[in-house]
Design a protein around this motif. Structure first.
Motif, PDB file in Angstrom:
ATOM      1  N   MET A   1      58.628  36.789  42.390  1.00 58.05           N
ATOM      2  CA  MET A   1      58.488  36.297  41.016  1.00 58.05           C
ATOM      3  C   MET A   1      57.074  36.501  40.488  1.00 58.05           C
ATOM      4  O   MET A   1      56.868  36.761  39.318  1.00 58.05           O
ATOM      5  CB  MET A   1      58.864  34.814  40.978  1.00 58.05           C
ATOM      6  CG  MET A   1      58.799  34.177  39.620  1.00 58.05           C
ATOM      7  SD  MET A   1      59.804  32.707  39.578  1.00 58.05           S
ATOM      8  CE  MET A   1      58.994  31.759  38.312  1.00 58.05           C
ATOM      9  N   TYR A   2      56.089  36.349  41.396  1.00 60.43           N
ATOM     10  CA  TYR A   2      54.701  36.557  40.984  1.00 60.43           C
ATOM     11  C   TYR A   2      54.083  37.711  41.761  1.00 60.43           C
ATOM     12  O   TYR A   2      54.287  37.846  42.971  1.00 60.43           O
ATOM     13  CB  TYR A   2      53.865  35.305  41.229  1.00 60.43           C
ATOM     14  CG  TYR A   2      54.272  34.118  40.397  1.00 60.43           C
ATOM     15  CD1 TYR A   2      54.114  34.112  39.015  1.00 60.43           C
ATOM     16  CD2 TYR A   2      54.799  32.982  41.001  1.00 60.43           C
ATOM     17  CE1 TYR A   2      54.481  33.010  38.259  1.00 60.43           C
ATOM     18  CE2 TYR A   2      55.164  31.872  40.259  1.00 60.43           C
ATOM     19  CZ  TYR A   2      55.009  31.899  38.880  1.00 60.43           C
ATOM     20  OH  TYR A   2      55.369  30.804  38.135  1.00 60.43           O
ATOM     21  N   LEU A   3      53.286  38.508  41.051  1.00 58.40           N
ATOM     22  CA  LEU A   3      52.464  39.549  41.673  1.00 58.40           C
ATOM     23  C   LEU A   3      51.044  39.008  41.764  1.00 58.40           C
ATOM     24  O   LEU A   3      50.403  38.731  40.747  1.00 58.40           O
ATOM     25  CB  LEU A   3      52.496  40.830  40.844  1.00 58.40           C
ATOM     26  CG  LEU A   3      51.511  41.937  41.264  1.00 58.40           C
ATOM     27  CD1 LEU A   3      51.755  42.383  42.702  1.00 58.40           C
ATOM     28  CD2 LEU A   3      51.595  43.131  40.309  1.00 58.40           C
ATOM     29  N   ILE A   4      50.569  38.840  42.991  1.00 57.19           N
ATOM     30  CA  ILE A   4      49.221  38.335  43.246  1.00 57.19           C
ATOM     31  C   ILE A   4      48.414  39.465  43.858  1.00 57.19           C
ATOM     32  O   ILE A   4      48.818  40.046  44.866  1.00 57.19           O
ATOM     33  CB  ILE A   4      49.258  37.121  44.188  1.00 57.19           C
ATOM     34  CG1 ILE A   4      50.077  35.989  43.544  1.00 57.19           C
ATOM     35  CG2 ILE A   4      47.846  36.645  44.523  1.00 57.19           C
ATOM     36  CD1 ILE A   4      50.299  34.798  44.456  1.00 57.19           C
ATOM     37  N   THR A   5      47.292  39.795  43.238  1.00 54.29           N
ATOM     38  CA  THR A   5      46.486  40.913  43.725  1.00 54.29           C
ATOM     39  C   THR A   5      45.138  40.416  44.207  1.00 54.29           C
ATOM     40  O   THR A   5      44.630  39.391  43.746  1.00 54.29           O
ATOM     41  CB  THR A   5      46.288  41.973  42.624  1.00 54.29           C
ATOM     42  OG1 THR A   5      45.595  41.392  41.506  1.00 54.29           O
ATOM     43  CG2 THR A   5      47.636  42.496  42.142  1.00 54.29           C
ATOM     44  N   VAL A   6      44.580  41.151  45.152  1.00 53.76           N
ATOM     45  CA  VAL A   6      43.279  40.812  45.727  1.00 53.76           C
ATOM     46  C   VAL A   6      42.333  41.974  45.435  1.00 53.76           C
ATOM     47  O   VAL A   6      42.615  43.123  45.782  1.00 53.76           O
ATOM     48  CB  VAL A   6      43.384  40.569  47.242  1.00 53.76           C
ATOM     49  CG1 VAL A   6      42.026  40.169  47.805  1.00 53.76           C
ATOM     50  CG2 VAL A   6      44.426  39.496  47.538  1.00 53.76           C
ATOM     51  N   GLU A   7      41.216  41.673  44.777  1.00 54.62           N
ATOM     52  CA  GLU A   7      40.270  42.700  44.362  1.00 54.62           C
ATOM     53  C   GLU A   7      38.869  42.363  44.861  1.00 54.62           C
ATOM     54  O   GLU A   7      38.541  41.205  45.123  1.00 54.62           O
ATOM     55  CB  GLU A   7      40.249  42.825  42.835  1.00 54.62           C
ATOM     56  CG  GLU A   7      41.560  43.297  42.226  1.00 54.62           C
ATOM     57  CD  GLU A   7      41.824  44.789  42.416  1.00 54.62           C
ATOM     58  OE1 GLU A   7      40.972  45.468  43.034  1.00 54.62           O
ATOM     59  OE2 GLU A   7      42.867  45.273  41.946  1.00 54.62           O
ATOM     60  N   GLY A   8      38.047  43.391  44.946  1.00 58.55           N
ATOM     61  CA  GLY A   8      36.659  43.238  45.361  1.00 58.55           C
ATOM     62  C   GLY A   8      36.171  44.528  45.977  1.00 58.55           C
ATOM     63  O   GLY A   8      36.955  45.430  46.293  1.00 58.55           O
ATOM     64  N   GLY A   9      34.882  44.629  46.143  1.00 57.63           N
ATOM     65  CA  GLY A   9      34.311  45.832  46.728  1.00 57.63           C
ATOM     66  C   GLY A   9      34.634  45.958  48.199  1.00 57.63           C
ATOM     67  O   GLY A   9      35.129  45.018  48.835  1.00 57.63           O
ATOM     68  N   ASP A  10      34.363  47.132  48.743  1.00 60.14           N
ATOM     69  CA  ASP A  10      34.579  47.348  50.177  1.00 60.14           C
ATOM     70  C   ASP A  10      33.702  46.385  50.970  1.00 60.14           C
ATOM     71  O   ASP A  10      32.542  46.132  50.628  1.00 60.14           O
ATOM     72  CB  ASP A  10      34.235  48.787  50.560  1.00 60.14           C
ATOM     73  CG  ASP A  10      35.199  49.781  49.947  1.00 60.14           C
ATOM     74  OD1 ASP A  10      36.370  49.416  49.783  1.00 60.14           O
ATOM     75  OD2 ASP A  10      34.769  50.901  49.612  1.00 60.14           O
TER      76      ASP A  10
END
Length: 450
Positions: A1-10
């Motif tokens: 139901m939800y798309l949860i994304t994880v972002e950030g630099g290497d």
């Protein structure tokens, strides 16, 4: 139901955060499944094109961005959305915000151009931005463990490991996700939290992620990529299918057997709600005990209809299985689920808890036959639960018979949802077809027949 994304630099801890978020979702919430993925995909041809474009640098910025966007479109519509529509949570390590930063902010294309390339992709409902001290990130990148992980997937030159580039990427995330550069439509509709700083112990990092996940999901935001009713239809069909066509739910010691077809038991829906509401409120406001402040005061509240409605679909079940069948739309916390089941057993006598005499089997909870009708009617009128509660609050002396007719015109979409639910659950009378339009829905509510 939800798309949860994880972002950030290497080196910021995206992989660890992705794993932790999936564990938190599995342990604390009632999604029908938890799926973990990453972009670009290394098991798909389009994803490999994107990886190769970065590795060689021969494609040029526009073609490189196109490869990432093409992989994302395919990923969105063939893999992510089908899972969202079934009530799953999808956790993705990197998604569209990576392209906005790498090709849009740091690169030469600009965020608007990159957003246009990705406009048909799924929109992250929640973007979790993780960060850490730049020196710590560079140490992680050069650490043997991370380099081994990178090298096992592809040539490690695909990762931009120079100090200068990593500083630019980190600043790019701060500009975009920190608000300095506006996130373009349609991706500005999602929520961004962070930066969540990963500079302490794993326990500290997990606790920070847990706080943000709980805060987001306890608000019950509308999903951006699927309709909640689409998810709920899937959950209802699946729950009934799990009974393998049983016409009764006569397990353990319930007499008479609860019916999957004649669940109205000859009553009219408005009468079911009237009688159940009075009994519930009597239990909450019992004169022989202090007022109950640990359960909802409203018999049509989310927790009441969630738990009784779900129990009406199932034979006797353990709490863990009950929570599995709640799904994301009817989600109730584990603590509140236990509290409500205990209340229904001890105060209102609506459920029966079967406690094993010996052994280590968990207790099983079963809805009593007398309340099967209210559980099913509650599922049917779920789209109107707030409107019906408000109507009754402002018309305390009016009959429940006129309630649905009074609110139905204000939300025709909710009326269609009720009809869809009846098409799955049936009319409550085995020999009668469910209503097929708004007028028949009101007749069904008032008379129990069409």
């Amino acid at each position: 139901m939800y798309l949860i994304t994880v972002e950030g630099g290497d080196g910021s801890g995206k992989g660890l955060a992705t794993q932790m978020i999936a564990e938190i979702l599995h342990q604390e919430f009632t999604f029908s499944g938890i799926d973990v993925t990453a972009e670009p995909r290394r098991d798909a041809e389009l994803g490999l094109l994107a990886v190769e474009a970065v590795r060689t640098g021969d494609a040029g910025p526009v073609r490189e961005a196109v490869y990432f966007a093409a992989d994302r479109m395919d990923h969105s519509h063939t893999w992510i959305r089908p899972r969202l529509s079934q009530g799953h949570a999808v956790v993705s390590e990197r998604n569209v915000h990576s392209s906005l930063v790498y090709q849009g902010v740091v690169g030469d294309l600009g965020v608007e151009e990159v957003a246009n390339m990705n406009a048909a992709a799924m929109i992250p409902d929640l973007c979790i931005w993780v960060d850490c001290d730049p020196e710590m990130a560079l140490n992680r990148i050069s650490d043997g463990t991370l380099k081994l992980s990178i090298s096992s997937r592809t040539d490690d030159t695909e990762y931009f490991e120079t100090d200068e580039f990593q500083v630019k990427i980190r600043q790019g995330y701060h500009d975009l996700l920190g608000g300095g550069v506006p996130i373009p439509a349609p991706f500005n509709r999602g929520r961004v939290v962070g930066p969540i700083i990963n500079d302490g112990t794993k326990e500290d990092f997990r606790r920070k992620l847990q706080i943000e996940i709980r805060k987001f999901l306890h608000e019950r935001p509308l999903p951006l990529n699927v309709f909640p009713e689409e998810v709920e239809m899937h959950m209802l069909v699946s729950a009934l299918a799990s009974q393998k066509g049983q016409t009764t739910l006569d397990v353990l010691s319930s007499k008479p057997a609860r019916s999957n077809r004649d669940w109205l038991a000859g009553e009219k829906p408005w009468e079911v709600v009237r009688d159940a509401s009075k009994l519930y409120l009597d239990a909450v406001r019992c004169e022989d005990a202090p007022p109950r402040m640990d359960v909802p005061q409203d018999p049509l509240s989310h927790p009441v209809l969630s738990i009784l409605g779900t129990l009406s679909l199932l034979p006797a079940t353990e709490i863990s299985e009950l929570r599995n069948w709640l799904g994301p739309v009817r989600m109730v916390t584990e603590r509140h689920t236990h509290r409500m089941v205990k209340f229904f057993d001890e105060q209102s006598d609506w459920v029966r808890i079967h406690r094993p005499m010996i052994g280590h089997d968990a207790s099983r909870t079963e809805l009593r036959p007398d309340w099967q009708a209210f559980g099913r009617v509650g599922l049917v009128i779920w789209p109107f639960k707030e409107a019906l509660s408000e109507w009754k609050r402002t018309h305390p002396n009016s009959s429940w018979k006129h309630a649905l007719g009074a609110v139905i015109a204000s939300n025709l979409e909710a009326a269609e949802s009720c009809l869809s639910r009846l098409s799955i659950l049936g009319s409550g009378k085995a020999e009668l077809s469910p209503p097929s339009n708004q007028e028949e829905l009101i007749i069904w509510w008032q008379e129990g027949v069409v």
